[in-house]
Design a protein around this motif. Structure first.
Motif, short mmCIF file in Angstrom:
data_model
loop_
_atom_site.label_atom_id
_atom_site.label_comp_id
_atom_site.label_asym_id
_atom_site.label_seq_id
_atom_site.Cartn_x
_atom_site.Cartn_y
_atom_site.Cartn_z
N TYR A 1 0.85 -1.19 0.00
CA TYR A 1 0.00 0.00 0.00
C TYR A 1 0.89 1.25 0.00
CZ TYR A 1 -3.35 -3.50 1.68
OH TYR A 1 -4.13 -4.62 1.83
N PRO A 2 1.45 1.61 -1.15
CA PRO A 2 2.39 2.74 -1.21
C PRO A 2 1.82 4.06 -0.71
CG PRO A 2 2.45 1.45 -3.23
CD PRO A 2 1.28 0.95 -2.44
N HIS A 3 0.51 4.26 -0.84
CA HIS A 3 -0.07 5.55 -0.45
C HIS A 3 0.03 5.81 1.05
CE1 HIS A 3 -3.42 2.70 0.08
NE2 HIS A 3 -3.95 3.57 0.93
N TYR A 4 0.18 4.75 1.86
CA TYR A 4 0.29 4.97 3.30
C TYR A 4 1.62 5.64 3.66
CZ TYR A 4 -3.97 2.42 4.44
OH TYR A 4 -5.29 2.03 4.54
N GLN A 5 2.66 5.37 2.91
CA GLN A 5 3.94 6.01 3.21
C GLN A 5 3.83 7.52 3.09
OE1 GLN A 5 7.33 4.59 0.96
NE2 GLN A 5 8.70 6.13 1.81
N LEU A 6 2.98 7.98 2.18
CA LEU A 6 2.84 9.41 1.95
C LEU A 6 2.22 10.14 3.15
CD1 LEU A 6 1.56 9.31 -1.75
CD2 LEU A 6 3.91 9.61 -0.91
N GLN A 7 1.63 9.39 4.07
CA GLN A 7 1.03 10.00 5.25
C GLN A 7 2.07 10.34 6.32
OE1 GLN A 7 -2.46 7.97 6.74
NE2 GLN A 7 -3.12 7.36 4.69
N PHE A 8 3.29 9.86 6.13
CA PHE A 8 4.36 10.13 7.09
C PHE A 8 5.30 11.18 6.49
CE2 PHE A 8 2.87 5.83 7.87
CZ PHE A 8 2.72 5.81 9.24
N LYS A 9 5.11 12.42 6.88
CA LYS A 9 5.86 13.52 6.28
C LYS A 9 7.37 13.34 6.43
CE LYS A 9 2.20 16.96 6.89
NZ LYS A 9 1.84 18.27 7.51
N ALA A 10 7.79 12.76 7.54
CA ALA A 10 9.23 12.65 7.82
C ALA A 10 9.96 11.74 6.84
CB ALA A 10 9.44 12.15 9.25
N PHE A 11 9.24 10.77 6.26
CA PHE A 11 9.91 9.87 5.31
C PHE A 11 8.99 9.51 4.14
CE2 PHE A 11 8.44 7.56 9.11
CZ PHE A 11 7.53 6.67 8.57
N ALA A 12 8.09 10.43 3.80
CA ALA A 12 7.12 10.17 2.73
C ALA A 12 7.79 9.92 1.39
CB ALA A 12 6.15 11.35 2.62
N LYS A 13 8.88 10.61 1.11
CA LYS A 13 9.51 10.51 -0.20
C LYS A 13 10.84 9.76 -0.17
CE LYS A 13 7.30 14.75 -1.84
NZ LYS A 13 7.49 16.10 -2.45
N VAL A 14 11.12 9.10 0.94
CA VAL A 14 12.35 8.32 1.04
C VAL A 14 12.17 7.00 0.29
CG1 VAL A 14 13.95 7.16 2.62
CG2 VAL A 14 12.90 9.35 3.27
N PRO A 15 13.07 6.65 -0.63
CA PRO A 15 12.96 5.37 -1.34
C PRO A 15 12.92 4.20 -0.36
CG PRO A 15 14.60 6.77 -2.38
CD PRO A 15 14.23 7.43 -1.08
N LEU A 16 12.17 3.17 -0.71
CA LEU A 16 12.02 2.02 0.19
C LEU A 16 13.36 1.43 0.62
CD1 LEU A 16 9.01 0.03 -1.36
CD2 LEU A 16 9.04 1.37 0.76
N GLU A 17 14.30 1.37 -0.32
CA GLU A 17 15.58 0.74 0.00
C GLU A 17 16.40 1.58 0.99
OE1 GLU A 17 16.06 2.94 -3.97
OE2 GLU A 17 14.57 1.65 -2.97
N GLU A 18 16.03 2.85 1.16
CA GLU A 18 16.76 3.71 2.10
C GLU A 18 16.06 3.83 3.45
OE1 GLU A 18 17.59 7.50 0.34
OE2 GLU A 18 18.36 6.63 -1.52
N LEU A 19 14.85 3.34 3.54
CA LEU A 19 14.09 3.47 4.79
C LEU A 19 14.77 2.83 6.00
CD1 LEU A 19 10.37 3.04 3.66
CD2 LEU A 19 11.46 5.10 4.56
N PRO A 20 15.41 1.65 5.85
CA PRO A 20 16.03 1.03 7.04
C PRO A 20 17.09 1.89 7.70
CG PRO A 20 15.79 -0.58 5.29
CD PRO A 20 15.46 0.76 4.69
N GLU A 21 17.62 2.88 6.98
CA GLU A 21 18.64 3.75 7.56
C GLU A 21 18.07 5.09 8.01
OE1 GLU A 21 21.53 2.43 8.08
OE2 GLU A 21 20.78 0.64 7.06
N ASN A 22 16.77 5.28 7.84
CA ASN A 22 16.13 6.54 8.20
C ASN A 22 15.73 6.52 9.68
OD1 ASN A 22 13.49 8.27 8.53
ND2 ASN A 22 14.53 9.08 6.72
N ARG A 23 16.24 7.47 10.44
CA ARG A 23 16.03 7.48 11.89
C ARG A 23 14.56 7.60 12.25
NH1 ARG A 23 15.72 11.82 15.19
NH2 ARG A 23 16.41 13.17 13.49
#
Length: 201
Positions: A82-104
Motif C-alpha cells: 500500500y504505497p499511499h500509506y507512506q505518503l502520510q508520514f511527512k518525515a519519510f514520505a519521499k524516502v525510497p524504500l531501500e533507504e528506509l532502514p537507515e532513516n532514523r
C-alpha cells in the motif's frame, strides 16, 4: 530459517532471553479475550485452542527479540503493498524504500508499532488494561483520520508478514492463533476509532 527456541512452561510463562520484562500469560485469561466487549457478539470461532495459544506465544518470542528489526521489515512490506500509506508520514514520505532502514524517523515509528504490539501481548493476563490500550490506540489514530478499514489492512499485512518471516515455523496452529488474536485486537482498535468519531460529531 534458524531461530532460537523459546522455552514455554506449562503455565505459559515465557522466558524471553534478552528481554527485560518476562511475562506470564495464563491460558484461562487468554481465552477471555474474545469477550472484550467486542462491537459484535463474541464469536466462539475466535477463541484460541491451547495449542494455538502456545504457538502464538512461541512465535512472538522470536519476533520480540528484535522489535526494531522486525518492525522496519514489516513497514517496508506494508508500504510495498500500500504505497499511499507512506505518503502520510511527512518525515519519510519521499524516502525510497531501500533507504528506509537507515532513516532514523522511520526506524523510530517502526519500533513504536512493534512496542505497542508487545505491550498488548504482555497484557494478555490483564483484560481490562489490554482493552484500554487497544481503545486508546484507536482513538489516537482516529485523530489522524484513520479508519477501521485501514487497520484491517494492517492486520492482513501483518499476518502475511509473520508467515513470510517464520517460514516452516508458520504451522496451522500458528496461523490460526495469530488470525484470532489480531482479529480481536483490530476490532477493539476499531471500536476506539468509532468512539472518537462519535465524540467529535
Amino acid at each position: 530459517m534458524n531461530h532460537e527456541q523459546v522455552h514455554v512452561h506449562n503455565s505459559y510463562q515465557l522466558a524471553f532471553d534478552g528481554l527485560a520484562n518476562p511475562f506470564i500469560v495464563q491460558s484461562s485469561v487468554f481465552f477471555q479475550i474474545p469477550g472484550l466487549k467486542m462491537s459484535n457478539q463474541p464469536n466462539a470461532d475466535l477463541i484460541p485452542t491451547a495449542e494455538e495459544n502456545q504457538a502464538l506465544l512461541d512465535t512472538w518470542g522470536i519476533i520480540a527479540k528484535d522489535l526494531k528489526g522486525y518492525g522496519s521489515k514489516f513497514f517496508i512490506h506494508f508500504f510495498k503493498q500500500y504505497p499511499h500509506y507512506q505518503l502520510q508520514f511527512k518525515a519519510f514520505a519521499k524516502v525510497p524504500l531501500e533507504e528506509l532502514p537507515e532513516n532514523r524517523r522511520f526506524k523510530a515509528h517502526a519500533l513504536t508499532l512493534m512496542s505497542a504490539l508487545n505491550g498488548f501481548i504482555e497484557n494478555l493476563d490483564d483484560v481490562e488494561m489490554l482493552d484500554e490500550l487497544l481503545l486508546k490506540m484507536g482513538e489516537n489514530h482516529a485523530k489522524r483520520k484513520l479508519t477501521r478499514e485501514d487497520f484491517v489492512r494492517v492486520q492482513d499485512s501483518l499476518q502475511e508478514f509473520i508467515a513470510l518471516e517464520l517460514g516452516t515455523l508458520y504451522t496451522a496452529p500458528v496461523k490460526t492463533g495469530w488470525k484470532k488474536i489480531l482479529a480481536v485486537m483490530t476490532d477493539r482498535i476499531g471500536e476506539g476509532i468509532d468512539n472518537f468519531n462519535s465524540y467529535s460529531d
